[in-house]
Design a protein around this motif. Structure first.
Motif, PDB file in Angstrom:
ATOM      1  N   ILE A  52       0.683   3.076  -2.377  1.00 41.39           N
ATOM      2  CA  ILE A  52       1.210   1.770  -1.980  1.00 41.39           C
ATOM      3  C   ILE A  52       2.257   1.330  -2.992  1.00 41.39           C
ATOM      4  O   ILE A  52       2.328   1.855  -4.099  1.00 41.39           O
ATOM      5  CB  ILE A  52       0.105   0.680  -1.906  1.00 41.39           C
ATOM      6  CG1 ILE A  52      -0.563   0.493  -3.270  1.00 41.39           C
ATOM      7  CG2 ILE A  52      -0.894   0.976  -0.807  1.00 41.39           C
ATOM      8  CD1 ILE A  52      -1.512  -0.697  -3.349  1.00 41.39           C
ATOM      9  N   THR A  53       3.068   0.365  -2.581  1.00 36.27           N
ATOM     10  CA  THR A  53       3.923  -0.352  -3.521  1.00 36.27           C
ATOM     11  C   THR A  53       3.441  -1.792  -3.513  1.00 36.27           C
ATOM     12  O   THR A  53       2.926  -2.289  -2.502  1.00 36.27           O
ATOM     13  CB  THR A  53       5.416  -0.302  -3.129  1.00 36.27           C
ATOM     14  OG1 THR A  53       5.578  -0.849  -1.831  1.00 36.27           O
ATOM     15  CG2 THR A  53       5.936   1.126  -3.160  1.00 36.27           C
ATOM     16  N   VAL A  54       3.597  -2.471  -4.639  1.00 32.89           N
ATOM     17  CA  VAL A  54       3.133  -3.849  -4.773  1.00 32.89           C
ATOM     18  C   VAL A  54       4.294  -4.709  -5.246  1.00 32.89           C
ATOM     19  O   VAL A  54       4.942  -4.384  -6.245  1.00 32.89           O
ATOM     20  CB  VAL A  54       1.971  -3.966  -5.777  1.00 32.89           C
ATOM     21  CG1 VAL A  54       1.482  -5.402  -5.868  1.00 32.89           C
ATOM     22  CG2 VAL A  54       0.829  -3.037  -5.392  1.00 32.89           C
ATOM     23  N   ASP A  55       4.554  -5.772  -4.512  1.00 35.27           N
ATOM     24  CA  ASP A  55       5.541  -6.769  -4.919  1.00 35.27           C
ATOM     25  C   ASP A  55       4.769  -8.008  -5.337  1.00 35.27           C
ATOM     26  O   ASP A  55       4.115  -8.652  -4.502  1.00 35.27           O
ATOM     27  CB  ASP A  55       6.495  -7.110  -3.767  1.00 35.27           C
ATOM     28  CG  ASP A  55       7.380  -5.947  -3.395  1.00 35.27           C
ATOM     29  OD1 ASP A  55       7.889  -5.274  -4.313  1.00 35.27           O
ATOM     30  OD2 ASP A  55       7.571  -5.714  -2.189  1.00 35.27           O
ATOM     31  N   TRP A  56       4.800  -8.312  -6.639  1.00 33.33           N
ATOM     32  CA  TRP A  56       4.104  -9.482  -7.165  1.00 33.33           C
ATOM     33  C   TRP A  56       4.986 -10.705  -6.950  1.00 33.33           C
ATOM     34  O   TRP A  56       6.117 -10.749  -7.396  1.00 33.33           O
ATOM     35  CB  TRP A  56       3.773  -9.293  -8.640  1.00 33.33           C
ATOM     36  CG  TRP A  56       2.685  -8.284  -8.820  1.00 33.33           C
ATOM     37  CD1 TRP A  56       2.834  -6.959  -9.072  1.00 33.33           C
ATOM     38  CD2 TRP A  56       1.277  -8.519  -8.715  1.00 33.33           C
ATOM     39  NE1 TRP A  56       1.600  -6.351  -9.133  1.00 33.33           N
ATOM     40  CE2 TRP A  56       0.632  -7.284  -8.924  1.00 33.33           C
ATOM     41  CE3 TRP A  56       0.501  -9.648  -8.462  1.00 33.33           C
ATOM     42  CZ2 TRP A  56      -0.754  -7.144  -8.893  1.00 33.33           C
ATOM     43  CZ3 TRP A  56      -0.882  -9.512  -8.445  1.00 33.33           C
ATOM     44  CH2 TRP A  56      -1.484  -8.278  -8.655  1.00 33.33           C
ATOM     45  N   LEU A  57       4.450 -11.689  -6.236  1.00 31.62           N
ATOM     46  CA  LEU A  57       5.182 -12.910  -5.925  1.00 31.62           C
ATOM     47  C   LEU A  57       4.810 -14.038  -6.880  1.00 31.62           C
ATOM     48  O   LEU A  57       5.469 -15.064  -6.917  1.00 31.62           O
ATOM     49  CB  LEU A  57       4.891 -13.337  -4.484  1.00 31.62           C
ATOM     50  CG  LEU A  57       5.108 -12.248  -3.426  1.00 31.62           C
ATOM     51  CD1 LEU A  57       4.647 -12.731  -2.067  1.00 31.62           C
ATOM     52  CD2 LEU A  57       6.555 -11.810  -3.402  1.00 31.62           C
ATOM     53  N   GLY A  58       3.749 -13.846  -7.614  1.00 29.63           N
ATOM     54  CA  GLY A  58       3.255 -14.826  -8.570  1.00 29.63           C
ATOM     55  C   GLY A  58       2.104 -14.191  -9.327  1.00 29.63           C
ATOM     56  O   GLY A  58       1.815 -13.011  -9.171  1.00 29.63           O
ATOM     57  N   THR A  59       1.425 -14.980 -10.132  1.00 29.56           N
ATOM     58  CA  THR A  59       0.339 -14.456 -10.949  1.00 29.56           C
ATOM     59  C   THR A  59      -0.756 -13.815 -10.113  1.00 29.56           C
ATOM     60  O   THR A  59      -1.272 -12.758 -10.459  1.00 29.56           O
ATOM     61  CB  THR A  59      -0.268 -15.581 -11.807  1.00 29.56           C
ATOM     62  OG1 THR A  59       0.784 -16.179 -12.563  1.00 29.56           O
ATOM     63  CG2 THR A  59      -1.326 -15.053 -12.753  1.00 29.56           C
ATOM     64  N   TYR A  60      -1.118 -14.448  -9.002  1.00 33.10           N
ATOM     65  CA  TYR A  60      -2.202 -13.942  -8.155  1.00 33.10           C
ATOM     66  C   TYR A  60      -1.756 -13.664  -6.729  1.00 33.10           C
ATOM     67  O   TYR A  60      -2.577 -13.455  -5.851  1.00 33.10           O
ATOM     68  CB  TYR A  60      -3.360 -14.946  -8.119  1.00 33.10           C
ATOM     69  CG  TYR A  60      -3.943 -15.223  -9.478  1.00 33.10           C
ATOM     70  CD1 TYR A  60      -4.713 -14.258 -10.124  1.00 33.10           C
ATOM     71  CD2 TYR A  60      -3.705 -16.422 -10.125  1.00 33.10           C
ATOM     72  CE1 TYR A  60      -5.242 -14.496 -11.377  1.00 33.10           C
ATOM     73  CE2 TYR A  60      -4.231 -16.672 -11.389  1.00 33.10           C
ATOM     74  CZ  TYR A  60      -4.999 -15.705 -12.003  1.00 33.10           C
ATOM     75  OH  TYR A  60      -5.519 -15.942 -13.247  1.00 33.10           O
ATOM     76  N   ASP A  61      -0.484 -13.665  -6.477  1.00 37.64           N
ATOM     77  CA  ASP A  61       0.020 -13.504  -5.114  1.00 37.64           C
ATOM     78  C   ASP A  61       0.880 -12.244  -5.036  1.00 37.64           C
ATOM     79  O   ASP A  61       1.734 -12.016  -5.898  1.00 37.64           O
ATOM     80  CB  ASP A  61       0.842 -14.728  -4.717  1.00 37.64           C
ATOM     81  CG  ASP A  61       1.011 -14.854  -3.226  1.00 37.64           C
ATOM     82  OD1 ASP A  61       0.296 -14.177  -2.470  1.00 37.64           O
ATOM     83  OD2 ASP A  61       1.881 -15.644  -2.809  1.00 37.64           O
ATOM     84  N   PHE A  62       0.652 -11.439  -4.010  1.00 33.82           N
ATOM     85  CA  PHE A  62       1.348 -10.162  -3.896  1.00 33.82           C
ATOM     86  C   PHE A  62       1.456  -9.740  -2.440  1.00 33.82           C
ATOM     87  O   PHE A  62       0.797 -10.282  -1.572  1.00 33.82           O
ATOM     88  CB  PHE A  62       0.609  -9.075  -4.684  1.00 33.82           C
ATOM     89  CG  PHE A  62      -0.845  -8.945  -4.292  1.00 33.82           C
ATOM     90  CD1 PHE A  62      -1.220  -8.194  -3.193  1.00 33.82           C
ATOM     91  CD2 PHE A  62      -1.827  -9.596  -5.015  1.00 33.82           C
ATOM     92  CE1 PHE A  62      -2.555  -8.086  -2.821  1.00 33.82           C
ATOM     93  CE2 PHE A  62      -3.163  -9.493  -4.661  1.00 33.82           C
ATOM     94  CZ  PHE A  62      -3.526  -8.739  -3.561  1.00 33.82           C
ATOM     95  N   VAL A  63       2.309  -8.734  -2.217  1.00 38.58           N
ATOM     96  CA  VAL A  63       2.442  -8.083  -0.914  1.00 38.58           C
ATOM     97  C   VAL A  63       2.346  -6.586  -1.162  1.00 38.58           C
ATOM     98  O   VAL A  63       3.014  -6.046  -2.043  1.00 38.58           O
ATOM     99  CB  VAL A  63       3.776  -8.429  -0.230  1.00 38.58           C
ATOM    100  CG1 VAL A  63       3.962  -7.615   1.039  1.00 38.58           C
ATOM    101  CG2 VAL A  63       3.862  -9.912   0.070  1.00 38.58           C
ATOM    102  N   VAL A  64       1.495  -5.918  -0.393  1.00 36.72           N
ATOM    103  CA  VAL A  64       1.258  -4.480  -0.517  1.00 36.72           C
ATOM    104  C   VAL A  64       1.890  -3.773   0.677  1.00 36.72           C
ATOM    105  O   VAL A  64       1.689  -4.178   1.818  1.00 36.72           O
ATOM    106  CB  VAL A  64      -0.263  -4.195  -0.542  1.00 36.72           C
ATOM    107  CG1 VAL A  64      -0.542  -2.714  -0.467  1.00 36.72           C
ATOM    108  CG2 VAL A  64      -0.900  -4.805  -1.772  1.00 36.72           C
ATOM    109  N   THR A  65       2.652  -2.725   0.396  1.00 38.19           N
ATOM    110  CA  THR A  65       3.272  -1.916   1.449  1.00 38.19           C
ATOM    111  C   THR A  65       2.833  -0.471   1.257  1.00 38.19           C
ATOM    112  O   THR A  65       2.844   0.045   0.139  1.00 38.19           O
ATOM    113  CB  THR A  65       4.810  -2.007   1.364  1.00 38.19           C
ATOM    114  OG1 THR A  65       5.189  -3.380   1.349  1.00 38.19           O
ATOM    115  CG2 THR A  65       5.458  -1.316   2.553  1.00 38.19           C
ATOM    116  N   ILE A  66       2.445   0.168   2.343  1.00 38.34           N
ATOM    117  CA  ILE A  66       1.980   1.562   2.261  1.00 38.34           C
ATOM    118  C   ILE A  66       3.182   2.506   2.152  1.00 38.34           C
ATOM    119  O   ILE A  66       4.250   2.240   2.711  1.00 38.34           O
ATOM    120  CB  ILE A  66       1.090   1.913   3.472  1.00 38.34           C
ATOM    121  CG1 ILE A  66       0.302   3.194   3.212  1.00 38.34           C
ATOM    122  CG2 ILE A  66       1.901   1.981   4.752  1.00 38.34           C
ATOM    123  CD1 ILE A  66      -0.864   3.398   4.143  1.00 38.34           C
TER     124      ILE A  66
END
Length: 75
Positions: A52-66
Motif C-alpha cells: 500500500i501507499t499511505v498519504d498522511w493528511l494529519g497526525t491521525y488522518d490518512f488515505v491508503v491506496t493499494i
C-alpha cells in the motif's frame, strides 16, 4: 499467505481503487474491531512491504491506496 487483518486492509483499499481508503472508511469496514495503534502498526508494515501507499493528511488522518504488489497478494 497474509494474515486476516492485513488481508482485510488490502481488500478495503482494493475496493476504493485509486481514490484510496480513508481512516474512517477503514474503521467503518472493520466495525471498530482494531485499536488505532494496531491499525497504524499494520499500515506501516503493509507500506514497508510495498502493498500500500499511505498519504498522511494529519497526525491521525490518512488515505491508503493499494499497489500492484498488494493486489497480487489478494489473488
Amino acid at each position: 499467505m497474509i494474515e486476516d487483518a492485513s488481508e482485510a486492509m488490502l481488500r478495503i483499499a482494493a475496493r476504493r481503487g485509486n481514490i484510496g481508503a480513508s481512516r474512517d472508511d477503514i474503521f467503518r469496514e472493520l466495525k471498530g474491531g482494531i485499536p488505532y495503534h494496531e491499525l497504524e502498526r499494520l499500515i506501516q508494515e503493509l507500506e514497508q512491504l510495498g502493498f500500500i501507499t499511505v498519504d498522511w493528511l494529519g497526525t491521525y488522518d490518512f488515505v491508503v491506496t493499494i499497489t500492484q504488489e498488494g493486489l497480487a497478494q489478494l489473488t
